[in-house]
Motif scaffolding. Structure first.
Motif, PDB file in Angstrom:
ATOM      1  N   LEU A  22      61.924  61.424  36.713  1.00 33.92           N
ATOM      2  CA  LEU A  22      62.804  61.176  35.572  1.00 33.92           C
ATOM      3  C   LEU A  22      62.718  62.316  34.559  1.00 33.92           C
ATOM      4  CD1 LEU A  22      62.499  57.329  34.954  1.00 33.92           C
ATOM      5  CD2 LEU A  22      64.175  58.601  36.312  1.00 33.92           C
ATOM      6  N   ASP A  23      61.553  62.968  34.457  1.00 37.98           N
ATOM      7  CA  ASP A  23      61.445  64.133  33.571  1.00 37.98           C
ATOM      8  C   ASP A  23      62.347  65.265  34.058  1.00 37.98           C
ATOM      9  OD1 ASP A  23      59.663  62.922  31.833  1.00 37.98           O
ATOM     10  OD2 ASP A  23      57.892  63.742  32.834  1.00 37.98           O
ATOM     11  N   GLU A  24      62.392  65.476  35.374  1.00 34.57           N
ATOM     12  CA  GLU A  24      63.278  66.511  35.925  1.00 34.57           C
ATOM     13  C   GLU A  24      64.743  66.117  35.722  1.00 34.57           C
ATOM     14  OE1 GLU A  24      60.487  68.194  39.541  1.00 34.57           O
ATOM     15  OE2 GLU A  24      61.550  66.286  39.812  1.00 34.57           O
ATOM     16  N   LEU A  25      65.036  64.834  35.876  1.00 30.96           N
ATOM     17  CA  LEU A  25      66.397  64.354  35.631  1.00 30.96           C
ATOM     18  C   LEU A  25      66.783  64.583  34.176  1.00 30.96           C
ATOM     19  CD1 LEU A  25      68.992  62.911  36.451  1.00 30.96           C
ATOM     20  CD2 LEU A  25      67.808  60.734  36.022  1.00 30.96           C
ATOM     21  N   ARG A  26      65.853  64.330  33.262  1.00 29.96           N
ATOM     22  CA  ARG A  26      66.121  64.538  31.834  1.00 29.96           C
ATOM     23  C   ARG A  26      66.484  66.004  31.555  1.00 29.96           C
ATOM     24  NH1 ARG A  26      64.972  61.441  27.508  1.00 29.96           N
ATOM     25  NH2 ARG A  26      63.576  60.105  28.695  1.00 29.96           N
ATOM     26  N   VAL A  27      65.775  66.930  32.185  1.00 29.93           N
ATOM     27  CA  VAL A  27      66.074  68.358  32.023  1.00 29.93           C
ATOM     28  C   VAL A  27      67.490  68.653  32.505  1.00 29.93           C
ATOM     29  CG1 VAL A  27      65.489  70.684  32.839  1.00 29.93           C
ATOM     30  CG2 VAL A  27      63.681  69.118  32.105  1.00 29.93           C
ATOM     31  N   LEU A  29      70.026  66.567  32.713  1.00 26.53           N
ATOM     32  CA  LEU A  29      70.983  65.956  31.794  1.00 26.53           C
ATOM     33  C   LEU A  29      71.154  66.806  30.538  1.00 26.53           C
ATOM     34  CD1 LEU A  29      69.876  62.232  32.147  1.00 26.53           C
ATOM     35  CD2 LEU A  29      71.919  63.296  33.143  1.00 26.53           C
ATOM     36  N   LYS A  30      70.050  67.311  30.006  1.00 27.79           N
ATOM     37  CA  LYS A  30      70.122  68.175  28.825  1.00 27.79           C
ATOM     38  C   LYS A  30      70.860  69.469  29.150  1.00 27.79           C
ATOM     39  CE  LYS A  30      66.139  66.425  26.425  1.00 27.79           C
ATOM     40  NZ  LYS A  30      64.806  66.602  25.909  1.00 27.79           N
ATOM     41  N   ALA A  31      70.541  70.063  30.295  1.00 36.13           N
ATOM     42  CA  ALA A  31      71.196  71.316  30.693  1.00 36.13           C
ATOM     43  C   ALA A  31      72.697  71.118  30.859  1.00 36.13           C
ATOM     44  CB  ALA A  31      70.590  71.839  31.993  1.00 36.13           C
ATOM     45  N   GLY A  32      73.087  69.936  31.287  1.00 39.58           N
ATOM     46  CA  GLY A  32      74.503  69.644  31.494  1.00 39.58           C
ATOM     47  C   GLY A  32      75.236  69.257  30.232  1.00 39.58           C
ATOM     48  N   GLY A  33      74.525  69.202  29.111  1.00 37.47           N
ATOM     49  CA  GLY A  33      75.168  68.907  27.838  1.00 37.47           C
ATOM     50  C   GLY A  33      75.487  67.441  27.624  1.00 37.47           C
ATOM     51  N   ILE A  34      74.867  66.565  28.397  1.00 32.57           N
ATOM     52  CA  ILE A  34      75.086  65.135  28.222  1.00 32.57           C
ATOM     53  C   ILE A  34      74.524  64.731  26.864  1.00 32.57           C
ATOM     54  CG2 ILE A  34      74.503  62.843  29.146  1.00 32.57           C
ATOM     55  CD1 ILE A  34      76.397  64.545  30.915  1.00 32.57           C
ATOM     56  N   SER A  35      75.240  63.887  26.135  1.00 30.77           N
ATOM     57  CA  SER A  35      74.784  63.489  24.803  1.00 30.77           C
ATOM     58  C   SER A  35      73.416  62.815  24.887  1.00 30.77           C
ATOM     59  CB  SER A  35      75.785  62.540  24.152  1.00 30.77           C
ATOM     60  OG  SER A  35      75.739  61.269  24.774  1.00 30.77           O
ATOM     61  N   ALA A  36      72.687  62.880  23.801  1.00 28.47           N
ATOM     62  CA  ALA A  36      71.350  62.285  23.762  1.00 28.47           C
ATOM     63  C   ALA A  36      71.414  60.784  24.048  1.00 28.47           C
ATOM     64  CB  ALA A  36      70.691  62.553  22.419  1.00 28.47           C
ATOM     65  N   ASP A  37      72.448  60.107  23.544  1.00 33.78           N
ATOM     66  CA  ASP A  37      72.589  58.670  23.797  1.00 33.78           C
ATOM     67  C   ASP A  37      72.806  58.385  25.279  1.00 33.78           C
ATOM     68  OD1 ASP A  37      72.273  58.072  21.109  1.00 33.78           O
ATOM     69  OD2 ASP A  37      74.431  57.938  20.722  1.00 33.78           O
ATOM     70  N   HIS A  38      73.672  59.170  25.923  1.00 34.96           N
ATOM     71  CA  HIS A  38      73.916  58.977  27.349  1.00 34.96           C
ATOM     72  C   HIS A  38      72.679  59.333  28.173  1.00 34.96           C
ATOM     73  CE1 HIS A  38      78.414  59.283  26.474  1.00 34.96           C
ATOM     74  NE2 HIS A  38      78.122  58.018  26.734  1.00 34.96           N
ATOM     75  N   GLU A  39      71.985  60.387  27.756  1.00 33.81           N
ATOM     76  CA  GLU A  39      70.741  60.775  28.438  1.00 33.81           C
ATOM     77  C   GLU A  39      69.753  59.616  28.425  1.00 33.81           C
ATOM     78  OE1 GLU A  39      66.849  63.324  27.279  1.00 33.81           O
ATOM     79  OE2 GLU A  39      68.772  64.253  26.799  1.00 33.81           O
ATOM     80  N   GLU A  40      69.551  59.041  27.252  1.00 28.36           N
ATOM     81  CA  GLU A  40      68.608  57.929  27.139  1.00 28.36           C
ATOM     82  C   GLU A  40      69.051  56.731  27.959  1.00 28.36           C
ATOM     83  OE1 GLU A  40      65.522  57.742  26.003  1.00 28.36           O
ATOM     84  OE2 GLU A  40      65.765  59.882  25.642  1.00 28.36           O
ATOM     85  N   ALA A  41      70.350  56.462  28.000  1.00 27.50           N
ATOM     86  CA  ALA A  41      70.856  55.331  28.782  1.00 27.50           C
ATOM     87  C   ALA A  41      70.581  55.520  30.266  1.00 27.50           C
ATOM     88  CB  ALA A  41      72.351  55.142  28.532  1.00 27.50           C
ATOM     89  N   VAL A  42      70.786  56.732  30.766  1.00 30.81           N
ATOM     90  CA  VAL A  42      70.542  57.005  32.190  1.00 30.81           C
ATOM     91  C   VAL A  42      69.059  56.881  32.503  1.00 30.81           C
ATOM     92  CG1 VAL A  42      70.620  58.791  33.977  1.00 30.81           C
ATOM     93  CG2 VAL A  42      72.591  58.452  32.474  1.00 30.81           C
ATOM     94  N   ILE A  43      68.216  57.507  31.700  1.00 24.35           N
ATOM     95  CA  ILE A  43      66.768  57.453  31.925  1.00 24.35           C
ATOM     96  C   ILE A  43      66.274  56.013  31.822  1.00 24.35           C
ATOM     97  CG2 ILE A  43      64.503  58.176  31.040  1.00 24.35           C
ATOM     98  CD1 ILE A  43      66.084  60.409  32.489  1.00 24.35           C
TER      99      ILE A  43
END
Length: 84
Positions: A22-27, A29-43
């Motif tokens: 999930l840490d790699e997934l978070r990276v 998501l951030k690299a792809g410019g996904i909003s912080a709210d969407h990032e947190e929802a996915v994680i």
């Protein structure tokens, strides 16, 4: 040398083959410019299900999201905006 490089990077990929953490997934998501709210929802979705890694099958289930991330990175790799 290649051997020392391999030995030094092995710990980065010590988890199961065919999975990412999930840490790699978070990276990603951030690299792809996904909003912080969407990032947190996915994680949170995966974490709440008790998963600390996602499999290739999980990836396939979310392919539209990962295609969007890929396109965003390719389109403008230096853009670090998080409003997509």
């Amino acid at each position: 040398s290649l051997v020392s490089f391999s030995a030094s990077t092995h710990h980065l990929y010590a988890h199961s083959q065919g999975f990412i953490t999930l840490d790699e997934l978070r990276v990603e998501l951030k690299a792809g410019g996904i909003s912080a709210d969407h990032e947190e929802a996915v994680i949170r979705h995966f974490a709440d299900a008790g998963q600390d890694e996602i499999s290739f099958l999980d990836y396939l289930a979310y392919i539209p999201l990962f295609v969007k991330i890929h396109d965003s990175i390719v389109e403008n790799p230096l853009d670090n905006a998080r409003n997509r």
